[in-house]
Design an enzyme around this catalytic site. Structure first.
Site, mmCIF file in Angstrom:
data_model
loop_
_atom_site.group_PDB
_atom_site.id
_atom_site.type_symbol
_atom_site.label_atom_id
_atom_site.label_comp_id
_atom_site.label_asym_id
_atom_site.label_seq_id
_atom_site.Cartn_x
_atom_site.Cartn_y
_atom_site.Cartn_z
ATOM 1 N N ASN A 50 0.875 -1.178 0.000
ATOM 2 C CA ASN A 50 0.000 0.000 0.000
ATOM 3 C C ASN A 50 0.912 1.227 0.000
ATOM 4 O OD1 ASN A 50 -1.723 2.100 0.551
ATOM 5 N ND2 ASN A 50 -2.273 1.397 2.619
ATOM 6 N N TRP A 51 0.992 1.887 -1.146
ATOM 7 C CA TRP A 51 1.903 3.034 -1.266
ATOM 8 C C TRP A 51 1.359 4.294 -0.586
ATOM 9 C CZ3 TRP A 51 4.872 3.588 -6.585
ATOM 10 C CH2 TRP A 51 5.775 2.532 -6.710
ATOM 11 N N LYS A 52 0.102 4.261 -0.165
ATOM 12 C CA LYS A 52 -0.519 5.454 0.447
ATOM 13 C C LYS A 52 -0.292 6.651 -0.485
ATOM 14 C CE LYS A 52 0.019 3.161 4.841
ATOM 15 N NZ LYS A 52 0.174 3.214 6.279
ATOM 16 N N HIS A 65 -9.354 1.255 5.214
ATOM 17 C CA HIS A 65 -8.055 1.408 5.873
ATOM 18 C C HIS A 65 -8.220 2.359 7.061
ATOM 19 C CE1 HIS A 65 -3.899 2.445 6.662
ATOM 20 N NE2 HIS A 65 -3.556 1.368 5.982
ATOM 21 N N GLU A 107 -6.521 4.711 8.104
ATOM 22 C CA GLU A 107 -6.274 6.135 7.798
ATOM 23 C C GLU A 107 -7.506 6.778 7.162
ATOM 24 O OE1 GLU A 107 -2.634 5.449 5.660
ATOM 25 O OE2 GLU A 107 -1.670 4.890 7.546
ATOM 26 N N GLU A 156 -4.977 -4.921 10.692
ATOM 27 C CA GLU A 156 -3.934 -3.920 10.888
ATOM 28 C C GLU A 156 -4.181 -3.190 12.217
ATOM 29 O OE1 GLU A 156 -2.012 -2.668 6.917
ATOM 30 O OE2 GLU A 156 -3.791 -1.448 7.165
ATOM 31 N N GLY A 163 3.099 2.115 10.768
ATOM 32 C CA GLY A 163 4.096 3.175 10.618
ATOM 33 C C GLY A 163 4.841 3.524 11.891
ATOM 34 N N SER A 191 3.960 -2.317 10.208
ATOM 35 C CA SER A 191 5.419 -2.399 10.418
ATOM 36 C C SER A 191 6.040 -3.725 9.970
ATOM 37 C CB SER A 191 5.771 -2.108 11.878
ATOM 38 O OG SER A 191 5.358 -0.786 12.225
ATOM 39 N N GLY A 225 3.062 -1.176 4.188
ATOM 40 C CA GLY A 225 3.108 0.244 3.864
ATOM 41 C C GLY A 225 4.520 0.663 3.500
ATOM 42 N N GLY A 226 5.223 1.251 4.463
ATOM 43 C CA GLY A 226 6.546 1.840 4.226
ATOM 44 C C GLY A 226 7.511 0.950 3.457
HETATM 45 P P1 13P Z 1 3.420 0.239 7.581
HETATM 46 O O1 13P Z 1 3.887 -1.055 6.934
HETATM 47 O O2 13P Z 1 4.171 1.441 7.068
HETATM 48 O O3 13P Z 1 3.381 0.131 9.058
HETATM 49 O O4 13P Z 1 1.901 0.478 7.089
HETATM 50 C C1 13P Z 1 0.986 -0.551 7.189
HETATM 51 C C2 13P Z 1 -0.236 -0.172 6.449
HETATM 52 O O5 13P Z 1 -0.945 0.747 6.839
HETATM 53 C C3 13P Z 1 -0.558 -0.902 5.218
HETATM 54 O O6 13P Z 1 -1.856 -0.631 4.787
#
Ligand code: 13P
Length: 246
Positions: A8-10, A90, A92, A160, A166, A205, A226-227
């Site tokens: 997920n590149w956000k 998600h 967020e 999640e 993050g 993470s 994510g990251g």
């Molecule tokens: P991180 O891997 O950066 O913690 O993010 C997880 C995430 O929100 C994937 O949707």
């Protein structure tokens, strides 16, 4: 069940980073686990055109097919430009865009209507975990955000924990195991035996260094990353860990 590693590149990435997606696609030429990347909307089409071995996804969609909804994008539009899976709910978006379980359910139905796979995200906040409400929060989220139309083909559930996203914090192995077992139990009691084949991803993470251990936990059928999905080498480490754990 084959594992799925989804990135997920956000709201990160640009046209130059299509080369990272191509590199990941090349790696997946050899038999690996299932792999998907969900870049921001403007990159979906190019990412789709440049890949053969991985799936491209989107991070959100509107509940309707079309209409006077300025700034919105439908699941049908996303599929037309190459998206095969769409993240919904998600944390967020639940936080930043006030998406409730009811909205997440309508979005999941919209993804099913359009013919893509909905990756429905659930997870507790730190306050909820501290108050020992994790399982009741997950139950409430699944009860109200998963539609009747769930099948192993059209739905993936992503667990999640909000406090692990993050932050570099990862739950204890037992905490992941018990959350995933609870989600599996809910799916089986709601949708019957075939729900044993619905993939349940862990997200929060995930990195190359902890992926192997996470993938060894029962009912963890992959990861939502994510990251670490933003750097192809890091993401490929996670893909290797998932491929080796099959
Ligand atoms: P991180 O891997 O950066 O913690 O993010 C997880 C995430 O929100 C994937 O949707």
């Amino acid at each position: 069940m084959s594992k799925l590693v989804a990135g997920n590149w956000k709201m990160f990435g640009n046209k130059a980073m299509i080369s990272d997606i191509k590199k990941i696609d090349q790696h997946c030429k050899e038999k690996t686990c299932e792999v998907a990347i969900c870049p921001p909307f403007p990159l979906i089409s190019a990412a789709h055109e440049q890949t053969k071995n991985i799936k491209i996804g989107a991070q959100n969609c509107h509940i309707n097919i079309n209409g006077a909804h300025t700034g919105e994008v439908s699941a049908e539009m996303l599929i037309e430009v190459g998206a095969q899976l769409i993240l919904v709910g998600h944390s967020e978006r639940r936080q930043d865009n006030y998406e409730t379980n009811d909205i997440v359910k309508l979005k999941s139905e919209a993804v099913h209507r359009a013919g893509a796979t909905a990756v429905v995200c659930i997870g507790e906040t730190l306050e909820e975990r501290t108050a020992e409400k994790t399982l009741s929060v997950l139950q409430e989220q699944m009860l109200n955000s998963l539609p009747e139309s769930v099948t192993p083909i059209n739905t993936v559930v992503a667990y999640e924990p909000v406090w692990a996203i993050g932050t570099g914090l990862v739950p204890e192995t037992d905490q992941i195991r018990s959350a995933h077992a609870f989600i599996r139990g809910f799916l089986a009691s709601t949708y019957g035996a075939e729900a044993h084949n619905v993939k349940i991803l862990y997200g929060g993470s995930v990195k190359g260094s902890n992926a192997k251990e996470i993938f060894s936990i029962s009912n963890v059928n992959g990861a939502l990353v994510g990251g670490a999905s933003l750097k192809s080498d890091d993401f490929i480490e996670i893909i290797k860990a998932a491929s080796n754990s099959m």
